[in-house]
Design an enzyme around this catalytic site. Structure first.
Site, PDB file in Angstrom:
ATOM      1  CG  PHE A  11      -1.825   1.209   1.724  1.00  0.00           C
ATOM      2  CD1 PHE A  11      -2.314   2.037   0.651  1.00  0.00           C
ATOM      3  CD2 PHE A  11      -1.493   1.390   2.816  1.00  0.00           C
ATOM      4  CE1 PHE A  11      -2.995   3.174   1.153  1.00  0.00           C
ATOM      5  CE2 PHE A  11      -2.101   2.470   3.096  1.00  0.00           C
ATOM      6  CZ  PHE A  11      -3.162   3.395   2.664  1.00  0.00           C
ATOM      7  CG  ASN A  32       8.795 -11.383   0.596  1.00  0.00           C
ATOM      8  OD1 ASN A  32       7.721 -10.450   0.928  1.00  0.00           O
ATOM      9  ND2 ASN A  32       9.242 -11.970   1.744  1.00  0.00           N
ATOM     10  N   GLY A  36       1.722  -8.126  -0.233  1.00  0.00           N
ATOM     11  CA  GLY A  36       1.390  -6.644  -1.569  1.00  0.00           C
ATOM     12  C   GLY A  36       0.890  -7.646  -2.521  1.00  0.00           C
ATOM     13  N   GLY A 102      22.984  -2.341   5.725  1.00  0.00           N
ATOM     14  CA  GLY A 102      24.282  -2.680   5.194  1.00  0.00           C
ATOM     15  C   GLY A 102      24.142  -1.892   4.310  1.00  0.00           C
ATOM     16  CE  LYS A 105      29.611   0.377   7.225  1.00  0.00           C
ATOM     17  NZ  LYS A 105      29.821  -1.275   7.065  1.00  0.00           N
ATOM     18  CB  ALA A 114       8.071   2.887   7.538  1.00  0.00           C
ATOM     19  CE1 TYR A 145       3.935  -3.332  11.238  1.00  0.00           C
ATOM     20  CE2 TYR A 145       3.441  -2.223  13.150  1.00  0.00           C
ATOM     21  CZ  TYR A 145       3.513  -2.258  12.050  1.00  0.00           C
ATOM     22  OH  TYR A 145       3.384  -0.820  11.155  1.00  0.00           O
ATOM     23  CE  LYS A 149       7.617  -1.973  11.167  1.00  0.00           C
ATOM     24  NZ  LYS A 149       7.848  -1.359   9.635  1.00  0.00           N
ATOM     25  CE1 TYR A 159      23.760  -1.650  11.339  1.00  0.00           C
ATOM     26  CE2 TYR A 159      24.920  -0.250   9.052  1.00  0.00           C
ATOM     27  CZ  TYR A 159      24.807  -1.977   9.551  1.00  0.00           C
ATOM     28  OH  TYR A 159      24.672  -3.292   9.658  1.00  0.00           O
TER      29      TYR A 159
HETATM   30  P1  NAD Z   1       1.826  -3.859   3.171  1.00  0.00           P
HETATM   31  O1  NAD Z   1       1.431  -4.817   3.801  1.00  0.00           O
HETATM   32  O2  NAD Z   1       0.818  -3.118   2.001  1.00  0.00           O
HETATM   33  O3  NAD Z   1       3.152  -3.143   2.849  1.00  0.00           O
HETATM   34  C1  NAD Z   1       3.893  -3.991   3.032  1.00  0.00           C
HETATM   35  C2  NAD Z   1       4.885  -4.721   2.176  1.00  0.00           C
HETATM   36  O4  NAD Z   1       6.046  -5.008   1.996  1.00  0.00           O
HETATM   37  C3  NAD Z   1       4.260  -5.361   1.108  1.00  0.00           C
HETATM   38  O5  NAD Z   1       3.788  -5.389  -0.178  1.00  0.00           O
HETATM   39  C4  NAD Z   1       4.311  -6.830   1.385  1.00  0.00           C
HETATM   40  O6  NAD Z   1       4.683  -8.239   0.518  1.00  0.00           O
HETATM   41  C5  NAD Z   1       6.012  -6.374   1.501  1.00  0.00           C
HETATM   42  N1  NAD Z   1       7.113  -7.488   2.465  1.00  0.00           N
HETATM   43  C6  NAD Z   1       6.934  -7.604   3.980  1.00  0.00           C
HETATM   44  N2  NAD Z   1       7.868  -8.725   4.444  1.00  0.00           N
HETATM   45  C7  NAD Z   1       8.444  -8.389   3.084  1.00  0.00           C
HETATM   46  C8  NAD Z   1       9.757  -8.848   3.201  1.00  0.00           C
HETATM   47  N3  NAD Z   1      10.418  -9.871   3.759  1.00  0.00           N
HETATM   48  N4  NAD Z   1      10.402  -8.870   1.709  1.00  0.00           N
HETATM   49  C9  NAD Z   1      10.193  -8.574   0.720  1.00  0.00           C
HETATM   50  N5  NAD Z   1       9.357  -7.405   0.486  1.00  0.00           N
HETATM   51  C10 NAD Z   1       7.989  -8.221   2.038  1.00  0.00           C
HETATM   52  O7  NAD Z   1       1.416  -2.976   4.047  1.00  0.00           O
HETATM   53  P2  NAD Z   1       1.700  -0.869   4.292  1.00  0.00           P
HETATM   54  O8  NAD Z   1       0.123  -0.370   5.010  1.00  0.00           O
HETATM   55  O9  NAD Z   1       1.720  -0.705   3.457  1.00  0.00           O
HETATM   56  O10 NAD Z   1       3.145  -0.714   5.165  1.00  0.00           O
HETATM   57  C11 NAD Z   1       3.864  -0.449   4.683  1.00  0.00           C
HETATM   58  C12 NAD Z   1       5.180  -0.013   5.938  1.00  0.00           C
HETATM   59  O11 NAD Z   1       4.765   0.991   6.155  1.00  0.00           O
HETATM   60  C13 NAD Z   1       5.692  -0.815   7.195  1.00  0.00           C
HETATM   61  O12 NAD Z   1       6.406  -1.147   6.985  1.00  0.00           O
HETATM   62  C14 NAD Z   1       4.855  -1.010   8.321  1.00  0.00           C
HETATM   63  O13 NAD Z   1       5.338  -1.409   9.174  1.00  0.00           O
HETATM   64  C15 NAD Z   1       4.369   0.362   7.995  1.00  0.00           C
HETATM   65  N6  NAD Z   1       3.710   1.679   8.379  1.00  0.00           N
HETATM   66  C16 NAD Z   1       2.479   1.448   7.703  1.00  0.00           C
HETATM   67  C17 NAD Z   1       1.381   2.290   8.635  1.00  0.00           C
HETATM   68  C18 NAD Z   1      -0.364   2.450   8.084  1.00  0.00           C
HETATM   69  O14 NAD Z   1      -1.159   3.162   8.821  1.00  0.00           O
HETATM   70  N7  NAD Z   1      -0.114   1.887   6.689  1.00  0.00           N
HETATM   71  C19 NAD Z   1       1.511   2.798   9.595  1.00  0.00           C
HETATM   72  C20 NAD Z   1       2.644   2.515  10.634  1.00  0.00           C
HETATM   73  C21 NAD Z   1       3.757   1.709   9.615  1.00  0.00           C
END
Ligand code: NAD
Ligand code: UDP
Length: 307
Positions: A11, A32, A36, A102, A105, A114, A145, A149, A159
């Protein structure tokens, strides 16, 4: 700039990728597809400055050529998703953050993490300023989670302090908009999907818990400002317009013209009772504030779900 976005088929990541391409930058997405989908970036695949690679970011990452910025957004993000993938969530926040730091860097790239309002857990202070250390249950269902984070923030600061990586930590509060998955279990997609189908709208608990919803375009503007700022300590990015969950359900019911009933289901374990960002730092240091009112953002999101 040449910008890497991990989780770019999700998203938020897909909106970021689209935003930076629109500004004339080159964008590389790694994902991956655990939560998504390729559909989220299908409009970008033919763009000459866009590259996609299917990759798990917890494995070693190799990106040929220079990089100016790394946005680490890969992680399951909805409570339903991270309950389904607890170990992958811990790995994305821990190993994924290590690998991407990494890389930053090595490439001398700026780094944007995020992070999340979940680092505050079930907060005892409201609104939550960045100086609040939080109230997190490490071993509850949300711990996978929240602690991942918190570890990611600690790693990013290490880092920064040890290797002088230019890091930025975005503490993102509940963000909503087009391209959320219908069934990701979060309140906004659940309520809209239920309302449009005239099915019961499931409010958990008595719906008195609060959330503060930020529309995705506002968030992306905030992240762009953060990248260009000198600030490395965490910055809250969210909309302080706080509502109870019941109010949000009622608002969505009205905007969709739905005949749905509102029903009350059990409150999930450790569900935070309040959540509202203190955004004084973002206003001052980034010259940023959210602009899209809830009603406008919800209408745009409802249109997307209708389509
Ligand atoms: P989402 O699930 O739509 O997107 C996350 C994406 O990361 C997905 O496409 C997923 O396939 C990919 N992914 C997960 N693990 C992976 C891995 N090991 N290797 C490669 N790709 C991987 O969620 P989102 O809402 O778009 O959130 C995106 C980021 O923002 C996240 O890190 C989330 O913690 C952070 N975040 C989102 C919100 C929110 O309200 N949407 C709030 C706080 C933080
Ligand atoms: N929620 C709800 N009904 C749903 C989905 C969520 O009442 O169908 C509640 C949930 O218990 C929480 C709030 O809405 O209090 C926001 O949940 P979400 O999953 O969107 O994100 P959270 O802020 O909990 O990470």
């Amino acid at each position: 700039m040449r910008i890497l976005v991990t989780g770019g088929a999700g998203f938020l990541g897909s909106h970021l990728a689209e935003h930076f391409l629109g500004q004339g930058h080159e964008v590389i997405v790694l994902d991956n597809f655990i939560t998504g989908a390729i559909e989220n970036i299908k409009g970008l695949l033919s763009h000459p400055d866009f590259t996609f690679k299917k990759q798990d970011v917890t494995d070693y990452i190799e990106v040929p050529g220079r990089l100016d910025a790394v946005f680490h957004f890969a992680s399951p993000a909805s409570p339903v998703d991270y309950a389904q993938y607890p170990i992958q969530t811990l790995k994305a926040g821990a190993l994924g953050t290590h690998k991407t730091l990494g890389l930053a860097k090595d490439k001398k790239a700026a780094y944007v993490l995020a992070s999340t309002s979940e680092v505050y857990g079930d907060p005892l202070v409201s609104p939550q300023p960045e100086s609040y250390w939080g109230n997190v249950n490490p071993i509850g269902p949300r711990g996978v989670y929240d602690e991942a984070k918190r570890f990611a923030e600690a790693m990013a600061m290490a880092y920064h302090r040890t290797h002088r990586v230019k890091v930025h930590i975005a503490r993102i509060f509940n963000t909503y908009g087009p391209r959320m998955r219908k069934n990701d279990g979060r309140a906004v997609p659940n309520f809209i999907t239920q309302a449009l189908a005239n099915k019961p709208i499931t409010v958990y608990g008595r719906g008195r818990q609060t959330r503060s919803l930020c529309f995705v375009t506002d968030l992306v503007r905030g992240l762009d400002s953060l990248l260009h700022s000198p600030i490395s300590s965490p910055v809250n990015i969210g909309n302080p317009d706080e509502h109870t969950i019941l109010e949000i359900a009622q608002r969505i019911k009205k905007l969709t013209g739905s005949k749905s009933r509102i029903v009350f289901d059990p409150l999930p374990v450790d569900d935070p009772r309040v959540r509202c960002p203190d955004i004084r730092l973002a206003k001052r240091a980034l010259r940023w504030k959210p602009l899209i009112p809830l009603e406008v953002g919800l209408k745009r999101t409802i249109d997307y779900f209708r389509g």
